[in-house]
Design an enzyme around this catalytic site. Structure first.
Site, PDB file in Angstrom:
ATOM      1  N   ASP A  34       0.825  -1.209   0.000  1.00 21.37           N
ATOM      2  CA  ASP A  34       0.000   0.000   0.000  1.00 21.37           C
ATOM      3  C   ASP A  34       0.858   1.257   0.000  1.00 21.37           C
ATOM      4  O   ASP A  34       2.057   1.197   0.232  1.00 21.37           O
ATOM      5  CB  ASP A  34      -0.892   0.010   1.248  1.00 21.37           C
ATOM      6  CG  ASP A  34      -2.126  -0.859   1.040  1.00 21.37           C
ATOM      7  OD1 ASP A  34      -2.419  -1.194  -0.114  1.00 21.37           O
ATOM      8  OD2 ASP A  34      -2.780  -1.183   2.047  1.00 21.37           O
ATOM      9  N   LYS A  56      -1.914   2.370  -6.721  1.00 21.26           N
ATOM     10  CA  LYS A  56      -2.198   3.040  -8.001  1.00 21.26           C
ATOM     11  C   LYS A  56      -3.408   2.454  -8.721  1.00 21.26           C
ATOM     12  O   LYS A  56      -3.831   2.943  -9.759  1.00 21.26           O
ATOM     13  CB  LYS A  56      -0.963   3.023  -8.903  1.00 21.26           C
ATOM     14  CG  LYS A  56      -0.628   1.666  -9.449  1.00 21.26           C
ATOM     15  CD  LYS A  56       0.483   1.748 -10.509  1.00 21.26           C
ATOM     16  CE  LYS A  56       0.791   0.358 -11.019  1.00 21.26           C
ATOM     17  NZ  LYS A  56       2.176  -0.002 -10.984  1.00 21.26           N
ATOM     18  N   MET A 168      -6.529   9.427   9.899  1.00 26.21           N
ATOM     19  CA  MET A 168      -7.192   9.953   8.698  1.00 26.21           C
ATOM     20  C   MET A 168      -8.040  11.177   9.033  1.00 26.21           C
ATOM     21  O   MET A 168      -9.115  11.371   8.457  1.00 26.21           O
ATOM     22  CB  MET A 168      -8.073   8.861   8.044  1.00 26.21           C
ATOM     23  CG  MET A 168      -7.268   7.688   7.557  1.00 26.21           C
ATOM     24  SD  MET A 168      -8.296   6.336   7.002  1.00 26.21           S
ATOM     25  CE  MET A 168      -8.828   5.638   8.544  1.00 26.21           C
TER      26      MET A 168
HETATM   27  C1  LIG Z   1      -5.718   3.959   6.390  1.00 22.79           C
HETATM   28  S1  LIG Z   1      -5.041   4.346   7.957  1.00 22.79           S
HETATM   29  C2  LIG Z   1      -4.083   2.891   8.191  1.00 22.79           C
HETATM   30  C3  LIG Z   1      -3.580   2.725   9.602  1.00 22.79           C
HETATM   31  C4  LIG Z   1      -2.635   1.529   9.757  1.00 22.79           C
HETATM   32  N1  LIG Z   1      -3.291   0.277   9.440  1.00 22.79           N
HETATM   33  C5  LIG Z   1      -2.032   1.454  11.162  1.00 22.79           C
HETATM   34  O1  LIG Z   1      -2.367   0.551  11.938  1.00 22.79           O
HETATM   35  O2  LIG Z   1      -1.176   2.302  11.458  1.00 22.79           O
HETATM   36  C6  LIG Z   1      -3.880   5.586   7.541  1.00 22.79           C
HETATM   37  C7  LIG Z   1      -3.725   6.650   8.597  1.00 22.79           C
HETATM   38  O3  LIG Z   1      -2.837   6.217   9.615  1.00 22.79           O
HETATM   39  C8  LIG Z   1      -2.067   7.293  10.083  1.00 22.79           C
HETATM   40  N2  LIG Z   1      -0.642   6.994   9.826  1.00 22.79           N
HETATM   41  C9  LIG Z   1      -0.152   5.861   9.328  1.00 22.79           C
HETATM   42  N3  LIG Z   1       1.198   5.882   9.301  1.00 22.79           N
HETATM   43  C10 LIG Z   1       1.559   7.076   9.830  1.00 22.79           C
HETATM   44  C11 LIG Z   1       2.820   7.703  10.109  1.00 22.79           C
HETATM   45  N4  LIG Z   1       3.989   7.104   9.842  1.00 22.79           N
HETATM   46  N5  LIG Z   1       2.796   8.941  10.666  1.00 22.79           N
HETATM   47  C12 LIG Z   1       1.645   9.556  10.955  1.00 22.79           C
HETATM   48  N6  LIG Z   1       0.441   9.018  10.702  1.00 22.79           N
HETATM   49  C13 LIG Z   1       0.393   7.788  10.159  1.00 22.79           C
HETATM   50  C14 LIG Z   1      -2.568   8.548   9.393  1.00 22.79           C
HETATM   51  O4  LIG Z   1      -3.578   9.108  10.191  1.00 22.79           O
HETATM   52  C15 LIG Z   1      -3.133   7.960   8.114  1.00 22.79           C
HETATM   53  O5  LIG Z   1      -4.121   8.800   7.557  1.00 22.79           O
END
Ligand SMILES: C[S@@+](CC[C@H](N)C(=O)[O-])C[C@H]1O[C@@H](n2cnc3c(N)ncnc32)[C@H](O)[C@@H]1O
Length: 258
Positions: A34, A56, A168
């Protein structure tokens, strides 16, 4: 029975992969990954493996999901060792469970490799613990994403949780802050946005809920949005400021009031 692997990549730093995730990645033949999987983690995949970027693939979300699942099934049934690699933990807002179900329906066995979720690790690395004795008894992890604007998160359910961790929620931050204040959260409560946590480009933005509600806080994706008194602990933990006072306080809190 053919087997596929649904693997959590953690928040970005390869050091935060699990040992199992690294083992599975290093023996992969096909990896579907992803958008949020960091380049330093992709660098651990052997050159011989086919890497497919699932970010993509365009179209309606349901179609995209169907397409990804079909690719996973086809490659697995063709005898390949297939890894579905997702940022953080695959089951935290990652559609990992949907893909797991579709794989099972197609007769494919699944091994889940949990990952370190950004929800807890990103605030933690920024010196913001989700709980702290005497300050926060609990936390909630909530999505700030409003699907097509019609389905909304019911913020009245979360407004009184000690620590709120919102994923998000960058685009909708103003609306979220307004809703939380409307449902009784103190406007002067400290909040933090941690952008690109667990990567060298990490940036932490500190403000109050009111500042966010007034539209004055600039944030870039991806970021974790934390609201709660625990945000006040960051200078003690990260900068070591007044550590003595913090320890004093922790000692006081250890004392059983009864
Ligand atoms: C679709 S969610 C997926 C979360 C993922 N499965 C997890 O457990 O971390 C994506 C969101 O996670 C957060 N996120 C993921 N990685 C991040 C990072 N390295 N720094 C800050 N926010 C992050 C943000 O809020 C982003 O919009």
């Amino acid at each position: 029975l053919s087997k596929a692997y649904i693997v959590g990549a953690g928040p970005g730093d390869p050091g935060l992969l699990t040992v199992r995730a690294l083992q599975v990645l290093q023996s992969a033949e096909v990896v579907l990954y992803d958008r949020l999987v960091s380049p330093s983690i992709l660098a651990l995949i052997p050159d011989t493996a086919e890497q497919i970027y699932a970010g993509k693939i365009e179209g309606e979300q349901a179609e995209v999901q169907g397409f990804i699942s079909r690719m996973l099934v086809e490659h697995t049934l063709a005898g390949k060792r297939v890894v579905r690699l997702k940022g953080g933990d695959p089951l935290v807002f990652g559609r990992g469970a949907e893909e797991w179900r579709l794989l099972r329906e197609a007769g494919v066995e699944v091994e889940l490799v949990p990952g370190v979720s950004a929800a807890l690790s990103v605030p933690g690395l920024a010196g913001i613990p989700p709980t702290f004795r005497g300050i926060a008894d609990g936390f909630a992890v909530v999505t700030g994403h409003l699907r097509d604007g019609s389905e909304q998160v019911d913020w009245s359910k979360y407004a009184s949780v000690d620590t709120l961790i919102i994923l998000m929620g960058v685009r909708t931050r103003v609306e979220i802050a307004r809703e939380l204040i409307r449902h009784g959260r103190p406007p002067d409560q400290p909040v933090a946005f941690i952008e690109r946590g667990a990567t060298p480009a990490e940036r932490v933005i500190l403000a109050t809920l009111r500042d966010v509600a007034e539209g004055g806080v600039e944030v870039e994706n991806p970021a974790v949005f934390v609201a709660g008194e625990v945000v006040r602990l960051r200078p003690f933990l990260v900068d070591g400021l007044g550590l003595a006072q913090l320890l004093d306080r922790a000692e006081c809190l250890e004392v059983d009031p009864t």
